[in-house]
Design an enzyme around this catalytic site. Structure first.
Site, PDB file in Angstrom:
ATOM      1  N   CYS A 100       1.043  -1.215  -0.064  1.00 35.38           N
ATOM      2  CA  CYS A 100       0.035   0.061  -0.114  1.00 35.38           C
ATOM      3  C   CYS A 100       1.014   1.216  -0.079  1.00 35.38           C
ATOM      4  O   CYS A 100       1.488   1.530   1.133  1.00 35.38           O
ATOM      5  CB  CYS A 100      -1.050   0.099   1.217  1.00 35.38           C
ATOM      6  SG  CYS A 100      -1.892   1.318   1.195  1.00 35.38           S
TER       7      CYS A 100
ATOM      8  N   GLU B 163      -3.470   0.702  -6.447  1.00 37.21           N
ATOM      9  CA  GLU B 163      -2.353  -0.107  -6.841  1.00 37.21           C
ATOM     10  C   GLU B 163      -2.312  -0.028  -8.605  1.00 37.21           C
ATOM     11  O   GLU B 163      -3.155   0.503  -9.365  1.00 37.21           O
ATOM     12  CB  GLU B 163      -2.875  -1.612  -6.796  1.00 37.21           C
ATOM     13  CG  GLU B 163      -1.879  -2.428  -6.860  1.00 37.21           C
ATOM     14  CD  GLU B 163      -0.419  -2.061  -6.207  1.00 37.21           C
ATOM     15  OE1 GLU B 163       0.621  -1.604  -6.898  1.00 37.21           O
ATOM     16  OE2 GLU B 163      -0.188  -2.261  -4.982  1.00 37.21           O
TER      17      GLU B 163
END
Length: 259
Positions: A2, A111
């Site tokens: 993350c 992402e």
């Protein structure tokens, strides 16, 4: 992994959801991180933790944990993620895992998926539009000159089926029913909460293609999360799972796939 995330809920909505105590002298500073569309390492993030009395509090920390034993904060590697499988044993994270576990509120995260020579950003969010809580760690670094820096990191785990189409890791997303257990550092040791550090259910999230403007931390506006196409399907070809060998040296996750 993350490396960028989003928090767009109002301050009042966060307080209602996480049930932290209202502090009129501190809360205006927490407002600085609401309605953020591209939060990146080294920037302030909101965390929710609980003291020995079990009362939740919200505060700001720098995203990028500095271990308490670090002599020079300027030369410390940027530890913005911690592998949940090894955090309890790593020198950089084990004290925080024992004493300073926290929640990191998030509306979603980004992402990237490689498309030839380009990298397509995807905005990952709960299908039902709810606010998530990442499993986090916090640490306060004290400088020799008396300065203090409150810092934090987000725990990661193996990807679920959806996230495996983009990356082999994902942040640990805690179920609301598990928040109290995770925050209870007084009674629960890291081994007691290890079962919470698992991939999210395969049907919890959706991955939406968004603008390449998300690639730059300089951009921070609502247009970043506007869908460009239909969400990614769970049966897309997964990326290769890469399990890094354990090491006595803590290394920040490589950012090549993120920026």
């Amino acid at each position: 992994m993350c490396g960028r995330f989003v928090l767009i809920e109002s301050l009042r909505a966060l307080q209602n959801l996480f049930g932290y105590r209202y502090d009129p002298t501190y809360e205006p500073r927490v407002l600085d991180i609401s309605h953020r569309y591209n939060i990146a390492p080294t920037q302030p993030i909101a965390i929710v933790d609980a003291g020995l009395d079990g009362i939740r509090h919200a505060r700001l920390v720098r995203w990028g944990l500095i271990p308490a034993w670090t002599k020079d904060a300027q030369t410390q590697s940027l530890l913005f993620n911690a592998r949940s499988e090894t955090a309890a044993d790593k020198p950089s994270f084990r004290t925080a895992m024992r004493h300073r576990r926290c929640l990191v509120p998030a509306s979603g995260f980004y992402e990237w998926r490689r498309m030839g020579t380009a990298k397509m950003p995807y905005y990952i969010r709960p299908r039902d539009g709810s606010t998530m809580a990442f499993a986090g760690l916090s640490e306060t670094w004290l400088g020799s000159d008396g300065s203090e820096i409150d810092t934090g990191a987000i725990l990661t785990t193996l990807a679920n089926k959806l996230m495996a189409t983009l990356h082999d890791r994902m942040p640990v997303i805690l179920d609301p029913k598990d928040w109290d257990e995770w925050l209870d550092c007084g009674n629960r040791r890291p081994r007691d909460v290890a079962h919470l550090l698992r991939p999210a259910a395969d049907d919890l999230l959706e991955a939406i293609p968004v603008s390449e403007r998300a690639n730059s931390v300089a951009n921070d506006d609502e247009a970043l999360i506007a869908p460009l196409a239909e969400p990614l399907t769970i049966d897309a070809e997964p990326v290769e799972q890469k399990i890094a060998p354990t090491s006595d040296k803590d290394e920040p996750p490589a950012q090549g796939s993120l920026f």
